[in-house]
Design a protein around this motif. Structure first.
Motif, PDB file in Angstrom:
ATOM      1  N   ALA A  95       0.621  -1.328   0.154  1.00 37.80           N
ATOM      2  CA  ALA A  95       0.132  -0.219   0.081  1.00 37.80           C
ATOM      3  C   ALA A  95       0.951   1.190   0.014  1.00 37.80           C
ATOM      4  O   ALA A  95       1.673   1.450   0.800  1.00 37.80           O
ATOM      5  N   GLY A  96       0.793   2.311  -1.203  1.00 36.50           N
ATOM      6  CA  GLY A  96       1.444   3.236  -1.103  1.00 36.50           C
ATOM      7  C   GLY A  96       0.684   4.417  -0.465  1.00 36.50           C
ATOM      8  O   GLY A  96      -0.372   4.333   0.078  1.00 36.50           O
ATOM      9  N   PRO A  97       1.083   5.566  -0.316  1.00 41.11           N
ATOM     10  CA  PRO A  97       0.442   6.511   0.259  1.00 41.11           C
ATOM     11  C   PRO A  97      -0.547   7.068  -0.713  1.00 41.11           C
ATOM     12  O   PRO A  97      -0.703   6.891  -1.829  1.00 41.11           O
ATOM     13  N   VAL A  98      -1.696   7.713  -0.180  1.00 41.57           N
ATOM     14  CA  VAL A  98      -3.066   8.359  -0.870  1.00 41.57           C
ATOM     15  C   VAL A  98      -2.329   9.739  -1.233  1.00 41.57           C
ATOM     16  O   VAL A  98      -2.287  10.264  -0.128  1.00 41.57           O
ATOM     17  N   LEU A  99      -2.593  10.167  -2.349  1.00 43.44           N
ATOM     18  CA  LEU A  99      -2.194  11.675  -2.651  1.00 43.44           C
ATOM     19  C   LEU A  99      -3.603  12.443  -2.891  1.00 43.44           C
ATOM     20  O   LEU A  99      -4.360  11.892  -3.697  1.00 43.44           O
ATOM     21  N   VAL A 100      -3.802  13.422  -2.249  1.00 41.67           N
ATOM     22  CA  VAL A 100      -4.987  14.428  -2.312  1.00 41.67           C
ATOM     23  C   VAL A 100      -4.497  15.901  -2.875  1.00 41.67           C
ATOM     24  O   VAL A 100      -3.788  16.600  -2.131  1.00 41.67           O
ATOM     25  N   LEU A 101      -4.977  16.100  -4.187  1.00 40.09           N
ATOM     26  CA  LEU A 101      -4.714  17.320  -4.468  1.00 40.09           C
ATOM     27  C   LEU A 101      -5.794  18.361  -4.114  1.00 40.09           C
ATOM     28  O   LEU A 101      -6.762  18.141  -4.686  1.00 40.09           O
ATOM     29  N   ASP A 102      -5.488  19.228  -3.359  1.00 43.70           N
ATOM     30  CA  ASP A 102      -6.669  19.876  -2.625  1.00 43.70           C
ATOM     31  C   ASP A 102      -7.077  21.312  -3.773  1.00 43.70           C
ATOM     32  O   ASP A 102      -7.996  21.973  -3.399  1.00 43.70           O
ATOM     33  N   GLY A 103      -6.564  21.299  -4.806  1.00 38.49           N
ATOM     34  CA  GLY A 103      -7.137  22.316  -5.915  1.00 38.49           C
ATOM     35  C   GLY A 103      -6.804  23.670  -5.415  1.00 38.49           C
ATOM     36  O   GLY A 103      -7.316  24.820  -6.069  1.00 38.49           O
ATOM     37  N   SER A 104      -5.954  23.929  -4.558  1.00 40.66           N
ATOM     38  CA  SER A 104      -5.409  25.447  -4.180  1.00 40.66           C
ATOM     39  C   SER A 104      -4.802  26.026  -5.400  1.00 40.66           C
ATOM     40  O   SER A 104      -4.260  25.355  -6.152  1.00 40.66           O
ATOM     41  N   VAL A 214      -1.335  12.050   2.090  1.00 36.19           N
ATOM     42  CA  VAL A 214      -0.658  13.189   1.727  1.00 36.19           C
ATOM     43  C   VAL A 214      -1.564  14.185   0.838  1.00 36.19           C
ATOM     44  O   VAL A 214      -2.206  14.237  -0.027  1.00 36.19           O
ATOM     45  N   VAL A 215      -1.695  15.550   1.702  1.00 35.16           N
ATOM     46  CA  VAL A 215      -2.429  16.645   0.908  1.00 35.16           C
ATOM     47  C   VAL A 215      -1.450  17.544   0.284  1.00 35.16           C
ATOM     48  O   VAL A 215      -0.451  17.839   0.886  1.00 35.16           O
ATOM     49  N   ILE A 216      -1.629  17.660  -1.087  1.00 34.89           N
ATOM     50  CA  ILE A 216      -0.655  18.460  -1.792  1.00 34.89           C
ATOM     51  C   ILE A 216      -1.626  19.669  -2.277  1.00 34.89           C
ATOM     52  O   ILE A 216      -2.377  19.734  -2.673  1.00 34.89           O
ATOM     53  N   GLY A 217      -0.657  20.957  -1.976  1.00 35.03           N
ATOM     54  CA  GLY A 217      -1.356  22.316  -2.224  1.00 35.03           C
ATOM     55  C   GLY A 217      -0.546  23.444  -1.631  1.00 35.03           C
ATOM     56  O   GLY A 217       0.335  23.195  -0.980  1.00 35.03           O
ATOM     57  N   SER A 218      -1.230  24.756  -1.929  1.00 35.15           N
ATOM     58  CA  SER A 218      -0.372  25.847  -1.077  1.00 35.15           C
ATOM     59  C   SER A 218      -0.878  25.993   0.247  1.00 35.15           C
ATOM     60  O   SER A 218      -1.777  25.279   0.832  1.00 35.15           O
ATOM     61  N   HIS A 219      -0.045  26.630   1.203  1.00 38.79           N
ATOM     62  CA  HIS A 219      -0.300  26.763   2.389  1.00 38.79           C
ATOM     63  C   HIS A 219      -0.464  28.304   2.842  1.00 38.79           C
ATOM     64  O   HIS A 219       0.264  29.038   2.445  1.00 38.79           O
ATOM     65  N   PRO A 220      -1.410  28.602   3.701  1.00 31.72           N
ATOM     66  CA  PRO A 220      -2.455  27.732   3.941  1.00 31.72           C
ATOM     67  C   PRO A 220      -3.512  27.158   3.024  1.00 31.72           C
ATOM     68  O   PRO A 220      -3.778  27.818   2.100  1.00 31.72           O
ATOM     69  N   PRO A 221      -4.245  25.953   3.488  1.00 33.01           N
ATOM     70  CA  PRO A 221      -5.162  25.551   2.602  1.00 33.01           C
ATOM     71  C   PRO A 221      -6.268  26.312   2.254  1.00 33.01           C
ATOM     72  O   PRO A 221      -6.305  27.153   3.155  1.00 33.01           O
ATOM     73  N   PRO A 222      -6.844  26.249   1.005  1.00 28.70           N
ATOM     74  CA  PRO A 222      -8.019  26.940   0.786  1.00 28.70           C
ATOM     75  C   PRO A 222      -9.115  26.707   1.533  1.00 28.70           C
ATOM     76  O   PRO A 222      -9.381  25.668   2.374  1.00 28.70           O
ATOM     77  N   THR A 223      -9.967  27.680   2.018  1.00 24.65           N
ATOM     78  CA  THR A 223     -11.378  27.589   2.973  1.00 24.65           C
ATOM     79  C   THR A 223     -12.207  26.784   2.182  1.00 24.65           C
ATOM     80  O   THR A 223     -12.517  26.753   1.002  1.00 24.65           O
ATOM     81  N   ARG A 239       1.541  16.730   4.541  1.00 31.81           N
ATOM     82  CA  ARG A 239       1.248  17.758   3.830  1.00 31.81           C
ATOM     83  C   ARG A 239       2.445  18.093   3.053  1.00 31.81           C
ATOM     84  O   ARG A 239       3.698  17.946   3.619  1.00 31.81           O
ATOM     85  N   LEU A 240       2.179  18.509   1.712  1.00 32.30           N
ATOM     86  CA  LEU A 240       3.175  18.975   0.957  1.00 32.30           C
ATOM     87  C   LEU A 240       2.921  20.505   0.372  1.00 32.30           C
ATOM     88  O   LEU A 240       1.641  20.676  -0.312  1.00 32.30           O
ATOM     89  N   ASP A 241       3.457  21.613   1.020  1.00 32.85           N
ATOM     90  CA  ASP A 241       3.311  22.805   0.479  1.00 32.85           C
ATOM     91  C   ASP A 241       4.036  23.066  -0.900  1.00 32.85           C
ATOM     92  O   ASP A 241       5.275  22.917  -0.764  1.00 32.85           O
ATOM     93  N   THR A 242       3.278  23.302  -1.886  1.00 33.17           N
ATOM     94  CA  THR A 242       3.814  23.428  -3.413  1.00 33.17           C
ATOM     95  C   THR A 242       4.946  24.734  -3.434  1.00 33.17           C
ATOM     96  O   THR A 242       5.706  24.540  -3.972  1.00 33.17           O
TER      97      THR A 242
END
Length: 466
Positions: A95-104, A214-223, A239-242
């Motif tokens: 099982a690898g990590p689950v990547l979630v692209l938050d759309g920021s 792993v949530v991928i997006g800019s920080h802070p995440p969008p509301t 988290r990965l802050d792009t």
């Protein structure tokens, strides 16, 4: 359009990752001290050479630690101060990590990584006719990050997204060409059905999930109306802050600590150098090693041949997993019922509790006293057909095994709307005395699916003279 993004952080500016592993916590602590001594006495050691040597010249062991820093002096200090977890990582096999692209939105500054640069160029091409490029740039950055992680050896269990990130996720999964996904994001099209669903539901009480999110997006995440836990099914994801170059290094270091064999060089060039080896601790006369005792035996020639081949070629053991799978109608049994049946299979057949160890540098096989392997429950796919379910559990069962001090068996389950799939994977050297197809039939019988149970336990290999 892409030129409007400032990319001041080049690949050379990212922090370095020093990733270590050892057989046990004491050896890991000693290795940290020895490496810190070396860096303090030879401050001219290039960090890229250090990372390259540790990545390409060392065997992977279960106890792990990693530190990140900008230069040799800082890395030596961090090695001195680190206490690490010093415990073997726990994660579901395959099982690898689950990547979630938050759309920021795309940040004003991102590291100048080739995968991101290429995706931004494609977004510019997709918007040459004047289309709004805001969403296209957001999707391009998030797709580029996923592509960069793939190049670093991160094999995701799933990629999901929200907003513009849903289009980037669809491209990353291969469902759409990247230009088409970027164009759709620019046109503010509605993402495909199911693309924005939470990636993982809360695990059953009897099956705690160990796959990181792993949530991928800019920080802070969008509301957003959903909380992180609502969106990911995980209350505390990585988290990965792009926009933050150090965030890329921190994520790879954390995945390494969790047991994933990722490329911690971050793609930088380096050369192999001589480094302190793992400490050798001689046993006291008459002392027993962790794998000595009446339950150990010498490896058979068949086991020796495949084991040594796979130890030299890191990650090749998955090519030698014998897998069988079946798709059955109706809902999947409860996770607790599957776990109970799988425990019984391991109890009946001691060969399934075999692990390989090398006490005092001599490889032996030993039989664990109790069952330790738990079934891996893949994320349910309500829209998947029987063949998709079968392929998913087969591929999961074929993922590489660790080979040292860990069981050589795998059981994977995936539920659909009208069917569910079940697979078994067994390291090929053990298949000489264990027929995976008979084992699968026996497991089905225990679960009440009308399969014939073998009349007698499977034979054990004859021990060879030491």
């Amino acid at each position: 359009m892409a030129d409007s993004l400032i990319r001041p952080a080049s690949l050379a500016d990212l922090p370095r990752v020093v990733a270590l592993s050892a057989r046990d916590p004491e050896a890991l602590a000693a290795l940290r001290r020895r490496l810190a001594d070396r860096l303090e006495h030879e401050p001219g050691t290039a960090p890229d050479d250090l990372s390259r040597t540790l990545h390409t010249g060392r065997e992977r062991f279960p106890c792990r630690d990693a530190v990140i820093g900008t230069d040799t002096a800082e890395l030596a200090l961090l090695l001195r101060e680190s206490d690490g977890e010093n415990t073997p990582p726990v994660r579901e096999p395959g099982a690898g990590p689950v990547l979630v692209l938050d759309g920021s939105p795309a940040p004003a500054s991102v590291p100048d990584l080739p995968e991101i640069t290429d995706a931004l160029r494609r977004a510019e091409d997709a918007c040459r006719d004047g289309a709004d490029d805001t969403a296209a740039r957001a999707a391009a950055v998030q797709y580029g990050v996923v592509a960069w992680l793939l190049a670093r050896g991160v094999t995701p269990h799933a990629v999901h997204g929200h907003g513009a990130g849903a289009w980037a996720a669809a491209a990353a999964r291969g469902e759409l060409p990247l230009p088409a996904a970027l164009r759709a994001a620019a046109e503010n099209a509605t993402p495909p059905a199911g693309a924005q669903q939470p990636p993982v539901g809360a695990p059953a009480d009897s099956e705690p999930r160990t796959t990181p999110v792993v949530v991928i997006g800019s920080h802070p995440p969008p509301t957003a109306p959903e909380s992180v836990a609502d969106v990911t099914g995980c209350p505390d994801p990585l988290r990965l802050d792009t926009a933050d170059g150090a965030s890329y290094a921190r994520l790879l270091a954390e995945l390494w600590r969790l047991g994933f064999d990722v490329d911690t060089t971050l793609g930088r060039e380096g050369r192999r150098i001589r480094l302190p080896g793992h400490p050798f601790r001689r046993r006291e006369p008459g002392g027993a090693g962790p794998a000595d005792g009446p339950t150990t035996r010498a490896l058979t020639p068949f086991e020796q041949r495949w084991l040594f081949y796979d130890l030299v070629r890191h990650g090749s053991s998955g090519d030698h997993n014998v897998t069988v799978e079946t798709v059955l109608p109706g809902p999947a049994p409860a996770p607790a019922d599957i776990a109970t049946a799988f425990d019984e299979i391991q109890r009946r057949h001691p060969v399934l509790r075999t692990v390989f160890s090398d006490p005092a540098g001599r490889w032996r096989a030993r039989t664990l006293p109790t069952a330790t392997v738990r079934p891996t429950h893949l994320t349910a796919e309500p829209d998947a057909g029987p063949e998709q379910l079968r392929v998913a559990v087969r591929d999961a069962a074929r993922q590489p095994l660790r080979l040292r001090d860990e069981p050589l068996l795998r059981c994977c389950v995936r539920a659909g709307s009208a069917h569910w799939a079940l697979s078994l994977g067994l390291y090929e050297p053990l298949s000489a005395t264990a027929d995976p197809r008979l084992l699968l039939d026996e497991l089905r019988a225990l679960l009440g699916t009308e399969a014939v149970v073998p009349a007698a336990p499977l034979p054990e290999p004859e021990p060879e003279p030491a």
